[in-house]
Design a protein around this motif. Structure first.
Motif, mmCIF file in Angstrom:
data_model
loop_
_atom_site.group_PDB
_atom_site.id
_atom_site.type_symbol
_atom_site.label_atom_id
_atom_site.label_comp_id
_atom_site.label_asym_id
_atom_site.label_seq_id
_atom_site.Cartn_x
_atom_site.Cartn_y
_atom_site.Cartn_z
ATOM 1 N N VAL A 348 0.883 -1.350 0.007
ATOM 2 C CA VAL A 348 0.063 -0.024 0.085
ATOM 3 C C VAL A 348 0.867 1.319 0.037
ATOM 4 C CG1 VAL A 348 -1.832 1.331 1.220
ATOM 5 C CG2 VAL A 348 -1.830 -1.131 1.212
ATOM 6 N N THR A 349 1.798 1.361 0.793
ATOM 7 C CA THR A 349 2.609 2.541 1.079
ATOM 8 C C THR A 349 3.527 2.629 -0.211
ATOM 9 O OG1 THR A 349 4.260 1.258 2.217
ATOM 10 C CG2 THR A 349 2.449 2.255 3.316
ATOM 11 N N TRP A 350 3.899 1.565 -0.879
ATOM 12 C CA TRP A 350 4.543 1.785 -1.962
ATOM 13 C C TRP A 350 3.895 2.378 -3.103
ATOM 14 C CZ3 TRP A 350 7.122 -3.695 -2.410
ATOM 15 C CH2 TRP A 350 7.933 -3.869 -1.303
ATOM 16 N N ASN A 351 2.518 2.238 -3.420
ATOM 17 C CA ASN A 351 1.697 2.689 -4.390
ATOM 18 C C ASN A 351 1.197 4.114 -3.978
ATOM 19 O OD1 ASN A 351 1.550 0.435 -6.332
ATOM 20 N ND2 ASN A 351 -0.040 -0.501 -4.961
ATOM 21 N N GLY A 352 1.135 4.434 -2.702
ATOM 22 C CA GLY A 352 0.939 5.848 -2.329
ATOM 23 C C GLY A 352 2.343 6.775 -2.604
ATOM 24 N N ALA A 353 3.367 6.286 -2.276
ATOM 25 C CA ALA A 353 4.533 6.977 -2.598
ATOM 26 C C ALA A 353 4.859 7.056 -4.092
ATOM 27 C CB ALA A 353 6.061 6.364 -1.766
ATOM 28 N N ALA A 354 4.561 6.131 -5.096
ATOM 29 C CA ALA A 354 4.737 6.091 -6.373
ATOM 30 C C ALA A 354 3.916 6.997 -6.948
ATOM 31 C CB ALA A 354 4.374 4.843 -7.110
ATOM 32 N N VAL A 355 2.601 7.475 -6.554
ATOM 33 C CA VAL A 355 1.779 8.757 -7.042
ATOM 34 C C VAL A 355 2.367 9.987 -6.604
ATOM 35 C CG1 VAL A 355 -0.393 9.469 -6.612
ATOM 36 C CG2 VAL A 355 -0.243 7.000 -6.712
ATOM 37 N N ARG A 356 2.920 10.123 -5.575
ATOM 38 C CA ARG A 356 3.475 11.448 -5.086
ATOM 39 C C ARG A 356 4.681 11.646 -6.101
ATOM 40 N NH1 ARG A 356 0.682 9.230 -1.149
ATOM 41 N NH2 ARG A 356 -0.146 10.236 0.565
ATOM 42 N N LYS A 357 5.679 10.697 -6.120
ATOM 43 C CA LYS A 357 6.867 10.760 -6.905
ATOM 44 C C LYS A 357 6.635 10.890 -8.385
ATOM 45 C CE LYS A 357 11.508 8.757 -7.174
ATOM 46 N NZ LYS A 357 12.339 7.497 -6.861
ATOM 47 N N ALA A 358 5.561 10.477 -8.710
ATOM 48 C CA ALA A 358 5.312 10.271 -10.334
ATOM 49 C C ALA A 358 5.133 11.674 -10.835
ATOM 50 C CB ALA A 358 4.292 9.342 -10.615
#
Length: 393
Positions: A348-358
């Protein structure tokens, strides 16, 4: 996990109602649920690649010994417990979830039992949503092995359920794939009812593709990391080549796992179509380009675990591609790497972090990038799926 004051919506999250688990426990061939010595939880066995291990484990169990290898994945309380789903949402600051039955849905049922079981499963989801009004919505399961009139009646029924926002489909359709002409009445009915199709893979690629070492050495990595995304890509491309999106222009689809490899390969698909003389001479070339379909009829979830993949998904989805992307967790699959399933899940946290970084908004600044992040994390789903709390007491 929230971003600013925006709501977080999880549009890719699964549950197996208890009745569904009982059906899987009664089966003698995959998909099925089995218990084994050495595993505290029953095991959910879905994939063809797991059959050899299943046979070995059942033979060991029959001899009264603990199997050396246990097939499938643990069917923990996360799969069926509504309280556990709500705990997961609270832990990760998720405001709304759109739940759905996970693979293999109802695709293994006989024609006579599919309709009643679909109605029962969808009633279970409706009750859950009613109990947690405003926090839960759902994608319905369809009885695709039933006669057409039963399928169409099911679509009419779920379209009137107050918390239903679409249907979840696998890639086999009626058994011949999503480009099967016999599916067109189903697609038209879904489009007319304004029900989103959430397309999710299950069947993968043939076992031979993975090579002789896969069974012993590679676990589930090849069929899950590569097979599932390619399955989605192939299924949607077949629909596109068959002209489904031309014939059903109001059809909307949400693709799991950011569309598989479709965003990355869309240019190659379009190039091959333009260079294929057979499609032109036969008059079967799609009227819309693949880019037009991606930017008008297809939405993507953000379950890809990397900003690299998300950037491709956004760019492939047109000038306003960020408005066609929606956050998801794939809960309860891919549990924490540690032993604490009550805490944060890396998936979950990986997907949330990926959105912010993208979007270059990792610090949460109130900028255009920050607005895009809030859209992907929740606002897009609220708008597209009409996830309102009206009528909740």
């Amino acid at each position: 996990m929230g971003f600013g004051d925006g709501k977080v919506v999880d549009i890719h999250t699964h549950m197996y109602p208890p009745e569904y688990v009982k059906i899987l426990e009664s089966r003698t061939s995959i998909p099925l649920v089995r218990s084994f010595p050495g595993s505290p939880d029953p095991r959910l066995i879905l994939l063809d690649t797991e059959v050899p291990i299943l046979e070995e484990a059942e033979a060991a169990k029959a001899r009264g010994v603990t199997p050396a290898n246990i097939p499938g994945r643990p069917l923990t309380k996360h799969y069926s417990s509504l309280n556990q789903k709500m705990h997961f949402m609270e832990t990760h600051e998720i405001d709304i979830s759109v739940v759905s039955l996970a693979n293999p849905w109802l695709d293994f049922l006989s024609a006579s039992e599919a309709g009643p079981i679909a109605e029962s499963i969808n009633a279970d989801f409706s009750r859950m949503c009613e109990e947690k009004c405003g926090r839960l919505f759902f994608f319905a399961a369809l009885p695709l092995t039933a006669p057409r009139d039963v399928i169409l009646a099911s679509i009419a029924h779920v379209s009137n359920l107050p918390y239903c926002r679409g249907v979840i489909l696998g890639t086999s359709g009626l058994g011949k794939g999503l480009d099967d002409p016999d599916l067109l009445p189903v697609f038209h009915a879904l489009a007319d009812a304004r029900l989103m199709i959430f397309l999710h893979p299950h069947y993968g690629l043939p076992n031979e593709v993975w090579g002789p070492r896969a069974k012993e050495n590679y676990g589930h990595v090849l069929p899950l990391a590569l097979g599932f995304p390619m399955e989605t890509t192939i299924a949607v491309t077949r629909m596109y080549l068959a002209g489904v999106f031309d014939q059903v222009p109001k059809l909307n689809m949400l693709l799991a796992h950011s569309g598989g490899t479709l965003p990355f390969l869309a240019g190659r698909i379009e190039s091959c179509i333009l260079h294929d003389g057979h499609l032109h001479s036969a008059g079967t070339k799609p009227k819309k380009t693949i880019w037009e379909v991606l930017s008008s009829q297809i939405y993507l979830d953000a379950v890809v675990y990397s900003d690299v993949g998300l950037k491709a998904a956004v760019q492939a989805s047109g000038p306003e591609g960020h408005e066609r992307l929606m956050f998801g967790t794939d809960h309860p699959f891919f549990p924490p790497l540690g032993s604490d399933e009550e805490g944060e899940w890396e998936s979950v946290t990986w997907n949330g972090a990926a959105v912010r970084k993208a979007f270059g908004a990792e610090d949460g600044e109130d900028s255009e990038e920050g607005k895009k992040v809030r859209g992907v994390m929740g606002a897009n789903a609220v708008r597209v799926l009409n996830l309102r709390r009206d009528g909740c007491r």
